[in-house]
Design an enzyme around this catalytic site. Sequence first.
Site, short mmCIF file in Angstrom:
data_model
loop_
_atom_site.label_atom_id
_atom_site.label_comp_id
_atom_site.label_asym_id
_atom_site.label_seq_id
_atom_site.Cartn_x
_atom_site.Cartn_y
_atom_site.Cartn_z
N ASP A 104 3.06 14.92 7.15
CA ASP A 104 3.11 14.19 8.21
C ASP A 104 1.46 13.58 8.68
O ASP A 104 0.63 14.20 8.70
CB ASP A 104 3.57 14.85 9.47
N ASN B 177 -2.60 3.86 15.63
CA ASN B 177 -1.82 2.60 16.20
C ASN B 177 -2.43 2.16 17.46
O ASN B 177 -2.66 0.87 17.56
CB ASN B 177 -0.44 2.89 16.50
N HIS C 146 -0.78 -1.59 15.31
CA HIS C 146 0.35 -1.28 14.56
C HIS C 146 0.25 -1.94 13.24
O HIS C 146 0.67 -1.33 12.03
CB HIS C 146 1.52 -1.75 15.07
N ASP D 153 0.53 0.28 9.72
CA ASP D 153 1.49 0.01 8.63
C ASP D 153 0.78 0.17 7.24
O ASP D 153 1.30 0.53 6.20
CB ASP D 153 1.99 -1.34 8.83
N GLU E 170 6.05 8.41 10.55
CA GLU E 170 4.62 8.75 9.67
C GLU E 170 4.91 9.92 8.92
O GLU E 170 4.20 10.59 8.61
CB GLU E 170 3.39 8.78 10.67
#
Length: 327
Positions: A204, A212, A217, A221, A247
């Site tokens: 994770d 973010n 965002h 990505d 994630e």
Amino acid sequence: MDEHSHPPPPLTPELEELTLALLHSRGEVERLREREHLFSSLLDSVNTVLWAFDWDAQRIIYVSPAYERVFGRNAGLLMADYGEWLNSIYPDDVEHAAASFAEVLVKGAVEDREYRILRADGQLRWLSDKCFISRQAEAGKPLIVVGIAEDITDKKHLEGELHRLATTDVLTQSSNRRYFFECAHTEFQQATQEEAPLAFLLLDVDNFKHINDTYGHQMGDVVLQRIAQCGSAALRRGDLFGRIGGEEFAALFPCCTEELALQIAERLQREIQRLVFSCNGTTFGVTVSQGLTSLTRADVTLDTLFARADAAMYDAKRQGKNRIIRA
């Protein structure tokens, strides 16, 4: 008519019958020519290769005009040497093509033959090549096999694209959750049946919400995409890797001991730590927390491995992140 001319003598029944037969025959010839012309036009217009093969002589005795368009090769050379067809088959598919062709002797028809060919211009194409026994071998007569070969390259590409869309995470291009666990279940069953080693890894991204919120965002990505690339680079051929949550990623290592799995996880950890991102003049890095576990005799479902790896991953979070915990 003057007084010295005479009407032609009436036809005898035999001569009349012969005349009618000649007229009928001439009409039949014209109709045959018309049908032959129509059939030839049809063969010229379709992109399907019709062929006939003399099994005993191992030679092509007929091939339709579409052969030259589909194969990009000269039909005359094929009629002279059946090896032309064999040589056009993609090397990896030669064995399958030959074996499936031979099945026609047993089954009488083979309708599921698919293989690739290399055209003379280097193009790789997919063929569906159905074949049937047209005439069984008799005294003095050879066994004839006829077939229909169709270019299905576009269909294959569409199937591949549909499979990719159904199995791939759109953002990271790694396996999506459904496909990852589908493959993982298969590997788990095989490992338990063969008593082979198997390892399961969860990771994770640390502080992903902060990434973010701080960089946006779109940058988030990019982080996920780069981590997926690290996964592809660090894992072995045959290992599974996929994005199973926002994630969160997972990996499965078939035929892999616990120690080897730890080495792979450490390699992945290092690759991710080397990543550098830049946004609005600011650079930053990322870390991940990983939970690793291995198959035991007590594990009866994949879910038990997943639960242990999940608990170990959250233990890594609690212990300060950016680490691997084994369970």
